[in-house]
Scaffold this active site. Sequence first.
Site, PDB file in Angstrom:
ATOM      1  N   SER A   1      -3.778  -3.531  -3.783  1.00 57.73           N
ATOM      2  CA  SER A   1      -2.698  -3.148  -2.900  1.00 57.73           C
ATOM      3  C   SER A   1      -1.934  -1.948  -3.469  1.00 57.73           C
ATOM      4  O   SER A   1      -1.549  -1.955  -4.626  1.00 57.73           O
ATOM      5  CB  SER A   1      -1.748  -4.331  -2.721  1.00 57.73           C
ATOM      6  OG  SER A   1      -0.685  -3.944  -1.902  1.00 57.73           O
ATOM      7  N   GLY A   2      -1.741  -0.939  -2.675  1.00 54.95           N
ATOM      8  CA  GLY A   2      -1.004   0.236  -3.117  1.00 54.95           C
ATOM      9  C   GLY A   2      -1.878   1.278  -3.794  1.00 54.95           C
ATOM     10  O   GLY A   2      -1.388   2.289  -4.290  1.00 54.95           O
TER      11      GLY A   2
ATOM     12  N   THR B   1      -5.219   2.726   2.667  1.00 57.82           N
ATOM     13  CA  THR B   1      -4.850   3.043   4.045  1.00 57.82           C
ATOM     14  C   THR B   1      -4.676   4.549   4.228  1.00 57.82           C
ATOM     15  O   THR B   1      -5.122   5.121   5.223  1.00 57.82           O
ATOM     16  CB  THR B   1      -3.560   2.300   4.414  1.00 57.82           C
ATOM     17  OG1 THR B   1      -3.790   0.905   4.194  1.00 57.82           O
ATOM     18  CG2 THR B   1      -3.192   2.526   5.853  1.00 57.82           C
TER      19      THR B   1
ATOM     20  N   ASN C   1       4.021  -1.607  -2.458  1.00 50.83           N
ATOM     21  CA  ASN C   1       3.692  -0.530  -1.541  1.00 50.83           C
ATOM     22  C   ASN C   1       4.666  -0.568  -0.367  1.00 50.83           C
ATOM     23  O   ASN C   1       4.842  -1.604   0.250  1.00 50.83           O
ATOM     24  CB  ASN C   1       2.242  -0.764  -1.060  1.00 50.83           C
ATOM     25  CG  ASN C   1       1.772   0.331  -0.126  1.00 50.83           C
ATOM     26  OD1 ASN C   1       2.547   1.170   0.308  1.00 50.83           O
ATOM     27  ND2 ASN C   1       0.487   0.314   0.165  1.00 50.83           N
TER      28      ASN C   1
ATOM     29  N   SER D   1       2.591  -1.437   3.032  1.00 48.60           N
ATOM     30  CA  SER D   1       1.424  -2.237   2.673  1.00 48.60           C
ATOM     31  C   SER D   1       0.820  -2.870   3.926  1.00 48.60           C
ATOM     32  O   SER D   1       1.529  -3.464   4.742  1.00 48.60           O
ATOM     33  CB  SER D   1       1.861  -3.321   1.690  1.00 48.60           C
ATOM     34  OG  SER D   1       0.738  -4.075   1.323  1.00 48.60           O
ATOM     35  N   SER D   2      -0.508  -2.707   4.075  1.00 44.24           N
ATOM     36  CA  SER D   2      -1.162  -3.336   5.220  1.00 44.24           C
ATOM     37  C   SER D   2      -1.230  -4.831   4.949  1.00 44.24           C
ATOM     38  O   SER D   2      -1.759  -5.253   3.927  1.00 44.24           O
ATOM     39  CB  SER D   2      -2.581  -2.799   5.384  1.00 44.24           C
ATOM     40  OG  SER D   2      -2.631  -1.445   5.037  1.00 44.24           O
TER      41      SER D   2
ATOM     42  N   GLY E   1      -6.725  -5.228  -0.870  1.00 44.07           N
ATOM     43  CA  GLY E   1      -7.366  -5.263  -2.187  1.00 44.07           C
ATOM     44  C   GLY E   1      -7.040  -6.553  -2.917  1.00 44.07           C
ATOM     45  O   GLY E   1      -6.266  -7.391  -2.452  1.00 44.07           O
TER      46      GLY E   1
ATOM     47  N   GLU F   1      -5.505  -9.217  -5.156  1.00 47.23           N
ATOM     48  CA  GLU F   1      -4.075  -9.445  -5.387  1.00 47.23           C
ATOM     49  C   GLU F   1      -3.852 -10.530  -6.433  1.00 47.23           C
ATOM     50  O   GLU F   1      -4.457 -11.594  -6.364  1.00 47.23           O
ATOM     51  CB  GLU F   1      -3.383  -9.883  -4.081  1.00 47.23           C
ATOM     52  CG  GLU F   1      -3.127  -8.742  -3.141  1.00 47.23           C
ATOM     53  CD  GLU F   1      -2.351  -9.143  -1.894  1.00 47.23           C
ATOM     54  OE1 GLU F   1      -2.156 -10.360  -1.680  1.00 47.23           O
ATOM     55  OE2 GLU F   1      -1.952  -8.230  -1.150  1.00 47.23           O
TER      56      GLU F   1
HETATM   57  N1  LIG Z   1      -3.740  10.601  -1.118  1.00 47.29           N
HETATM   58  C1  LIG Z   1      -2.455  10.310  -1.260  1.00 47.29           C
HETATM   59  N2  LIG Z   1      -1.548  11.305  -1.329  1.00 47.29           N
HETATM   60  C2  LIG Z   1      -0.263  11.035  -1.474  1.00 47.29           C
HETATM   61  N3  LIG Z   1       0.242   9.807  -1.544  1.00 47.29           N
HETATM   62  C3  LIG Z   1      -0.581   8.761  -1.478  1.00 47.29           C
HETATM   63  C4  LIG Z   1      -1.988   8.965  -1.313  1.00 47.29           C
HETATM   64  N4  LIG Z   1      -2.571   7.756  -1.274  1.00 47.29           N
HETATM   65  C5  LIG Z   1      -1.581   6.857  -1.379  1.00 47.29           C
HETATM   66  N5  LIG Z   1      -0.396   7.438  -1.509  1.00 47.29           N
HETATM   67  C6  LIG Z   1       0.922   6.789  -1.651  1.00 47.29           C
HETATM   68  O1  LIG Z   1       0.693   5.456  -1.989  1.00 47.29           O
HETATM   69  C7  LIG Z   1       1.238   4.596  -1.028  1.00 47.29           C
HETATM   70  C8  LIG Z   1       0.353   3.392  -0.823  1.00 47.29           C
HETATM   71  O2  LIG Z   1      -0.828   3.790  -0.241  1.00 47.29           O
HETATM   72  P1  LIG Z   1      -1.633   2.860   0.781  1.00 47.29           P
HETATM   73  O3  LIG Z   1      -2.734   3.653   1.272  1.00 47.29           O
HETATM   74  O4  LIG Z   1      -0.704   2.270   1.766  1.00 47.29           O
HETATM   75  O5  LIG Z   1      -2.163   1.737  -0.182  1.00 47.29           O
HETATM   76  P2  LIG Z   1      -3.096   0.498   0.161  1.00 47.29           P
HETATM   77  O6  LIG Z   1      -3.490   0.640   1.603  1.00 47.29           O
HETATM   78  O7  LIG Z   1      -4.236   0.643  -0.757  1.00 47.29           O
HETATM   79  O8  LIG Z   1      -2.308  -0.674  -0.082  1.00 47.29           O
HETATM   80  C9  LIG Z   1       1.395   5.396   0.212  1.00 47.29           C
HETATM   81  O9  LIG Z   1       2.450   4.947   1.019  1.00 47.29           O
HETATM   82  C10 LIG Z   1       1.675   6.788  -0.335  1.00 47.29           C
HETATM   83  O10 LIG Z   1       3.031   6.919  -0.650  1.00 47.29           O
HETATM   84 MG   LIG Z   2      -3.152  -0.570   3.114  1.00 46.48          MG
END
Ligand SMILES: Nc1ncnc2c1ncn2[C@@H]1O[C@H](COP(=O)(O)OP(=O)(O)O)[C@@H](O)[C@H]1O
Ligand SMILES: [Mg+2]
Length: 1008
Positions: free
Chosen positions: A104-105, A109, A156, A159-160, A386, A388
Amino acid sequence: MAEHESLEYGKADFVLLDNVSMEEFMTNLKLRFEKGRIYTYIGEVVVSVNPYRAMNIYGRDIVEQYKGRELYERPPHLFAIADAAYKAMKRRNKDTCIVISGESGAGKTEASKYIMQYIAAITNPNQRAEVERVKNMLLKSNCVLEAFGNAKTNRNDNSSRFGKYMDINFDFKGDPIGGHISNYLLEKSRVIFQQEGERSFHSYYQLLRGAPDSLLRSLHIKKDPTAYNYIKVGGQIKSSINDGADFKAVADAMKVIGFTGDEIQTVYKILATILHLGNLTFGVDGDVTLIENTKLVSVIRELLSTKEENVEKALLYRTVATGRDVIEKQHTAQEASYGRDALAKAMYERLFCWIVGRINDIIEVKNYDARVHGKNTVIGVLDIYGFEIFQNNSFEQFCINYCNEKLQQLFIQLVLKQEQEEYQREGIPWKHIDYFNNQIIVDLVEQQHKGIFSVLDEACMNVGKVTDEVFLQGLNGKLAKHAHYTSRKLSPTDKSLEFDRDFRIRHYAGDVVYSVVGFIDKNKDTLFQDFKRLLYNSSNPVLKAMWPEGKLSITEVTKRPLTAATLFKNSMILLVENLACKEPYYVRCIKPNDVKSPLLFEQERCRHQVEYLGLLENVRVRRAGFAYRQTYPRFLQRYKMISEFTWPNHDLPSDKDAVKRLMQGCGFDHDVAYGKTKVFIRTPRTLFSLEEQRVEMVQRIVLFLQKVWRGTIARMRYRRMRAALVILRAYRRYKVKSYIREVNRRFKNVRSMKDYGKHVKWPTPPKVLRKFEEALRSIYNRWWAWTLIKGLSPEEALQVRAKVASLEALKGQRADLGLQRAWEGNYLVSMWDGNSADTAASFTLVSSELQRKDKFMRVLFSCNVRKINRFHKAEDRAVLITDRHLYKMDPLKQYKPMKSIPLYNVTGVSVSPGKDQLVVFHTKDSRDLVVCLQGMVPANESRIGELVGTLLSHFKSEKRKLQVNVVSPIQCSMSGRKCTVIVEPKINQSQPDFTKSRSGYILAVPGN
Ligand SMILES: Nc1ncnc2c1ncn2[C@@H]1O[C@H](COP(=O)(O)OP(=O)(O)O)[C@@H](O)[C@H]1O
Ligand SMILES: [Mg+2]
């Protein structure tokens, strides 16, 4: 193997590490992270480290750099993977999927969004409206899903809280035509409860902070989130999220996607209902359970469009059917609270699934017939929760971690196991690489009868009092010997595990302690039937449609619904099956720290993730293995144009030999292994170079085909032109021939015609023969003239000559040359001009006398004239012109000759341009003779033309010159004196006559 990046940024592909060790791997990963290079390859797998800062690498310019390029042409990037998946789909007509994993984070996404963006950017070059619409829907749907499925967690901010797998369908041209979203296990416990520092789903805060007051009033809610028990915790949190703006964006997106106004209103009503439900409290009065804040009930009733008493009853009672009887059993206050929470969770979950369903209805591919439109291919993008590990891990974490085990298993199967097995199958020498196969953990969870899910389901099915402890006992009984399972009972010394509460699983990603509290409940996932009926009976059709099972009557025996665990397991098995039949591309996301810092690279944290993602094994297999493999026939089909041995067809014994020949020819032999049915290429560089050569050759082939086709077209055109030319020539010949034939026909008998064909109408010649016709006419005219002249007597010939001479001298200067009549010439010799026989006889006599005397041969002309004499007097005379002299005679004295002028003395004649008969004979000795012919019969006959023509013709026959002037007034010399003769018409003048004037003479002619 990525190029174009210097080594100061570390190695762009972990395969290039000098030694494959954790240290080197981590050093490279850290170096690249610190240099702002967040992507690194392992072959075709992208390892991504969350930068936690805005990166300027997703713009239009970057998209252009990756569009249509091979993976190894540009520095590592998500776009390269997206392009590879897209290309594979387009080139080979294969379904592909991009699996994004990580905790997660870690950036899953975000990655999935960039991938979607990239695909949207590179497709639909023709800007077809329908494709643009689909793309817009696909992108917009994300915004709605995130509002209802994402929440701020401690890890996050966005977070999804659900798993998402999205299929994008493409038509044969590679343009998106639709899609489908599958959602997995929404974390619905969040609806009623959140950890410290976390929020509920964004949708609530968006509604409270963004909705217009009128809407809030109609929902009976106020702006303050802390006023609502279910979201109170999150309501106190300050964050960078702009809920107000998001509310509008989501409302717009719903509208664009096609949600109706009623649907959107119902969505808000459900959110509001849940908030109100959270504030309901139950009390007890004696043995009666009651709702303490009954005002809320009527609000809920209004929002749900049901009857108030129904709401209250559903909250406080439960209908139970025992045999034929239906009894209503009152809840305890605790049961009522439980029911209320279950209702809130179920309503939210149902809402979420309904939203996904509506989106699917709209984006699904419609009216597509593969036979008409070609094959419809798919790119799937999986963004799923992911791994957890929390402080307190419950049923949800267990499911999530099981999901990750399944995906890891898929990865192992596809990338590690299958690959190695394939080498064996193909007889490629291969040293086995050890990796941890997590199948054992997958089995631990999902195996029939023995697996944790089975034990859980069994426990739930037990009648009587079922507790979480009973479930734990069941686990301890069945799994005591399992290497990856333990509990306090099994390892009593382990103080980290609580008796009768915890069990520990050794996941591939690490050890996780789960608390069994709530497992049974969450697995049963019971919602009292009464609630389902309540909602089904709503008069709001949108809400009613969400709860079709409320239709069942109480007495109907229903099958026990599948448990949450079984549902989840089934959905995971389906998902994995779905992924396994596609060509997979992987994005492995790593979270560098827990504090969302763009600078911090926590070594231990990252090392742990690298470990459990199996990245090192990935590198090893990759290094030992081959980047690309393909069956011989298909390989040839794609690359045969590169070699002269294989293009267009080879004559070697087998495709394998042909591929060998091709590879040797290109000098790639060292980088290739030949399996039983497939060729294996070790480095992508070789493949890349093959692709390059292919592209080059394809261009040449295309050029060649163009050349041949152009030649064919040109030849066809030439042939047509030639044919046209032949036709043209034949036609021209025909025209010429028929013209000549026609001329021939018309002029055939001209010789025997009276006018020798003068009247014959000439046929119109074709254009080309116009010159010819002129020539022909002139030939004819000459012939005609010659024929005429040929038949003339000498006399007639003389006359014709004279006429011609007259015409030449006077044409256009004098009217009436008298050409139409016969020129008698010697008018006095017979009874012309009213002569009597006597006068004619006397003239003849004189004339013969003169002939004898002067020996002339021929009389040219004779006529009566009026003449000026020496004394300026006019008198009647006659002139006789022979071939030797010009005689003046006196008609009154039987033509007695008076004076003669030798013709050789005559130098010229002058006449006027008028109708008069004035003639001046100029002589060498300047004694010009001025006369006016007269006495002609008929009186108006003009003889000037005849006189001039005859003289000229005669002079010409003697090769002498005669000057002919046509002027007025006429200059002349009389006895050496210059004078002028003017012709003047006079009224009352009956005959022309001369009078004296100052400068000479006037010939007065009758005028009117
Ligand atoms: N490629 C990226 N560029 C800039 N910031 C990112 C990037 N990927 C993730 N982040 C930062 O990390 C945070 C969490 O990413 P996210 O994709 O929501 O994580 P996950 O879906 O894996 O839980 C986002 O809200 C953003 O602030
Ligand atoms: Mg996500």
